[in-house]
Write a protein that holds these residues in place. Structure first.
Motif, PDB file in Angstrom:
ATOM      1  N   MET A  73      36.686  38.858  86.431  1.00  0.00           N
ATOM      2  CA  MET A  73      38.066  38.358  86.403  1.00  0.00           C
ATOM      3  C   MET A  73      38.695  38.553  85.017  1.00  0.00           C
ATOM      4  O   MET A  73      39.857  38.925  84.897  1.00  0.00           O
ATOM      5  CB  MET A  73      38.107  36.882  86.796  1.00  0.00           C
ATOM      6  CG  MET A  73      38.090  36.634  88.292  1.00  0.00           C
ATOM      7  SD  MET A  73      39.496  37.402  89.141  1.00  0.00           S
ATOM      8  CE  MET A  73      40.872  36.638  88.310  1.00  0.00           C
ATOM      9  N   ILE A  74      37.904  38.294  83.968  1.00  0.00           N
ATOM     10  CA  ILE A  74      38.429  38.465  82.607  1.00  0.00           C
ATOM     11  C   ILE A  74      38.803  39.923  82.360  1.00  0.00           C
ATOM     12  O   ILE A  74      39.889  40.226  81.849  1.00  0.00           O
ATOM     13  CB  ILE A  74      37.391  37.990  81.572  1.00  0.00           C
ATOM     14  CG1 ILE A  74      37.237  36.465  81.650  1.00  0.00           C
ATOM     15  CG2 ILE A  74      37.810  38.409  80.162  1.00  0.00           C
ATOM     16  CD1 ILE A  74      36.130  35.923  80.770  1.00  0.00           C
ATOM     17  N   PHE A  75      37.917  40.838  82.743  1.00  0.00           N
ATOM     18  CA  PHE A  75      38.212  42.254  82.567  1.00  0.00           C
ATOM     19  C   PHE A  75      39.447  42.672  83.373  1.00  0.00           C
ATOM     20  O   PHE A  75      40.250  43.497  82.921  1.00  0.00           O
ATOM     21  CB  PHE A  75      37.016  43.103  82.997  1.00  0.00           C
ATOM     22  CG  PHE A  75      35.882  43.089  82.011  1.00  0.00           C
ATOM     23  CD1 PHE A  75      36.111  42.778  80.678  1.00  0.00           C
ATOM     24  CD2 PHE A  75      34.587  43.383  82.406  1.00  0.00           C
ATOM     25  CE1 PHE A  75      35.071  42.767  79.753  1.00  0.00           C
ATOM     26  CE2 PHE A  75      33.540  43.380  81.490  1.00  0.00           C
ATOM     27  CZ  PHE A  75      33.791  43.070  80.161  1.00  0.00           C
ATOM     28  N   SER A  76      39.590  42.102  84.556  1.00  0.00           N
ATOM     29  CA  SER A  76      40.737  42.445  85.409  1.00  0.00           C
ATOM     30  C   SER A  76      42.038  41.939  84.801  1.00  0.00           C
ATOM     31  O   SER A  76      43.031  42.678  84.744  1.00  0.00           O
ATOM     32  CB  SER A  76      40.545  41.850  86.805  1.00  0.00           C
ATOM     33  OG  SER A  76      39.394  42.369  87.438  1.00  0.00           O
ATOM     34  N   VAL A  77      42.032  40.691  84.330  1.00  0.00           N
ATOM     35  CA  VAL A  77      43.247  40.098  83.773  1.00  0.00           C
ATOM     36  C   VAL A  77      43.653  40.797  82.479  1.00  0.00           C
ATOM     37  O   VAL A  77      44.846  40.956  82.190  1.00  0.00           O
ATOM     38  CB  VAL A  77      43.045  38.590  83.541  1.00  0.00           C
ATOM     39  CG1 VAL A  77      44.241  37.992  82.796  1.00  0.00           C
ATOM     40  CG2 VAL A  77      42.848  37.868  84.872  1.00  0.00           C
ATOM     41  N   ILE A  78      42.681  41.238  81.691  1.00  0.00           N
ATOM     42  CA  ILE A  78      42.987  41.931  80.438  1.00  0.00           C
ATOM     43  C   ILE A  78      43.841  43.170  80.703  1.00  0.00           C
ATOM     44  O   ILE A  78      44.765  43.488  79.944  1.00  0.00           O
ATOM     45  CB  ILE A  78      41.684  42.318  79.697  1.00  0.00           C
ATOM     46  CG1 ILE A  78      41.051  41.070  79.080  1.00  0.00           C
ATOM     47  CG2 ILE A  78      41.960  43.347  78.608  1.00  0.00           C
ATOM     48  CD1 ILE A  78      39.718  41.323  78.415  1.00  0.00           C
TER      49      ILE A  78
ATOM     50  N   ASN B 210      48.355  41.775  92.628  1.00  0.00           N
ATOM     51  CA  ASN B 210      48.177  41.676  94.081  1.00  0.00           C
ATOM     52  C   ASN B 210      46.777  41.201  94.429  1.00  0.00           C
ATOM     53  O   ASN B 210      46.589  40.439  95.389  1.00  0.00           O
ATOM     54  CB  ASN B 210      48.438  43.044  94.723  1.00  0.00           C
ATOM     55  CG  ASN B 210      49.873  43.487  94.589  1.00  0.00           C
ATOM     56  OD1 ASN B 210      50.773  42.668  94.404  1.00  0.00           O
ATOM     57  ND2 ASN B 210      50.104  44.784  94.668  1.00  0.00           N
ATOM     58  N   MET B 211      45.787  41.631  93.667  1.00  0.00           N
ATOM     59  CA  MET B 211      44.416  41.205  93.907  1.00  0.00           C
ATOM     60  C   MET B 211      44.274  39.705  93.734  1.00  0.00           C
ATOM     61  O   MET B 211      43.602  39.024  94.523  1.00  0.00           O
ATOM     62  CB  MET B 211      43.471  41.950  92.958  1.00  0.00           C
ATOM     63  CG  MET B 211      41.993  41.618  93.133  1.00  0.00           C
ATOM     64  SD  MET B 211      41.459  40.148  92.228  1.00  0.00           S
ATOM     65  CE  MET B 211      41.627  40.710  90.542  1.00  0.00           C
TER      66      MET B 211
ATOM     67  N   GLY C 120      35.584  40.012  97.312  1.00  0.00           N
ATOM     68  CA  GLY C 120      34.359  39.813  96.543  1.00  0.00           C
ATOM     69  C   GLY C 120      34.526  38.764  95.458  1.00  0.00           C
ATOM     70  O   GLY C 120      33.650  37.902  95.266  1.00  0.00           O
ATOM     71  N   LEU C 121      35.654  38.798  94.741  1.00  0.00           N
ATOM     72  CA  LEU C 121      35.882  37.836  93.662  1.00  0.00           C
ATOM     73  C   LEU C 121      36.222  36.441  94.174  1.00  0.00           C
ATOM     74  O   LEU C 121      36.269  35.494  93.387  1.00  0.00           O
ATOM     75  CB  LEU C 121      37.013  38.337  92.754  1.00  0.00           C
ATOM     76  CG  LEU C 121      36.695  39.567  91.903  1.00  0.00           C
ATOM     77  CD1 LEU C 121      37.894  39.934  91.045  1.00  0.00           C
ATOM     78  CD2 LEU C 121      35.485  39.334  91.027  1.00  0.00           C
TER      79      LEU C 121
END
Length: 295
Positions: free
Chosen positions: A110-115, A152-153, A97-98
């Motif tokens: 993406m920002i929320f994921s990287v945080i 991994n994502m 999806g991303l």
């Protein structure tokens, strides 16, 4: 091609350094294997280096006769298989999806994921969350908190972004929706990347022990790494095993010691996941190199 004197010296230095590094890396594993096959009492005399001085398999008999070890092994195998399958399912869908340019709010996701890679909610809030979900002392606690790995994502997302858009456009012309396209086209051509991430994930689930140490109170539900940790922390492990397995009928303390049992337990806990590598090695190499050369 004839090498100059300087090149020969450089090659010799490199090969020597790599040989020393390989020896330093492999010797502890080999020495543990040797100790696991050596008589426990004989091992206490010291001097066990490259070969068993008094060969025996009593250490492995003692380990495999321990019902708690078998339970821990079954828990770990189940956790690794189920956890890897579920983690790859959710991680690959998230990454797919991303990878789409037209996804609204893509940068925010993406920002929320990287945080989350750099900051966490803290151990106590996470424990309270797991408790509120009713997963304390359950097998779900061994799998659910680790279903999506951001690192991994990102790797899978980068791979999916490298797939030509024309492939998906052709699928849409044939009537495929996003779900059908993902499972019928994208996943089959993503074998190397999926195999590589699956290997990383499986090794994580096999080796991870902290989660079980926090959320699992029932000894029968602990994975093998927690069992191994208890073995390493037990100074009278051989005596405990003798009581559990009937003493002389199975083995005697003169045959095995805590150290020899620890070595055998380490090997049994390590070899299964190590044996997976040869079967996925070709996919692993391809997955690491994917995207390194672009036309």
């Amino acid at each position: 091609m004839k090498l100059s004197k300087g090149e020969k010296v450089a090659n010799g230095t490199i090969y020597t350094s790599l040989t020393i590094l390989a020896f330093l890396t492999l010797y502890p594993f080999w020495n543990t294997l040797v100790i696991s096959f050596n008589d426990g009492l004989n091992t206490t005399l010291g001097g066990i280096t490259f070969w068993p001085r008094k060969f025996t398999i009593e250490n492995y008999k003692a380990v495999l006769n321990d019902a708690m070890f078998i339970k821990a092994l079954i828990v770990t195998i189940g956790r690794t298989v189920i956890g890897t399958f579920m983690a790859m399912f959710f991680t690959s869908i998230y990454a797919y999806g991303l990878s789409k340019k037209y996804l609204k709010g893509k940068k925010i996701y993406m920002i929320f994921s990287v945080i989350t890679m750099y900051f966490s909610g803290g151990l106590i809030p996470i424990y309270l969350l797991i408790r509120s979900l009713g997963m304390i002392n359950s097998y779900a606690a061994l799998v659910v908190p680790s279903l999506v790995g951001v690192y991994n994502m990102i790797i899978l997302r980068t791979f999916f972004m490298g797939i030509p858009e024309e492939i998906e456009e052709s699928a849409k012309l044939d009537g495929c929706n996003h779900i059908r396209t993902f499972f019928s086209i994208i996943l089959p051509i993503s074998g190397p990347a999926m195999a590589t991430i699956s290997l990383f994930t499986a090794v994580y689930f096999w080796n991870e022990w902290f989660t079980a140490g926090i959320y699992i109170n029932d000894a029968a539900k602990l994975p093998i790494q927690n069992y191994l940790m208890n073995v390493m922390n037990s100074s009278n492990y051989a005596e405990q095993m003798a009581k559990l397995t009937g003493g002389i009928g199975k083995f005697t303390i003169s045959t095995v010691t805590s150290r020899s049992l620890q070595a055998a337990t380490i090997m049994v806990a390590t070899l299964p996941i190590v044996m997976v590598y040869p079967f996925v090695q070709k996919y692993f190499v391809k997955g690491v190199l994917v995207g390194s050369v672009k036309g």
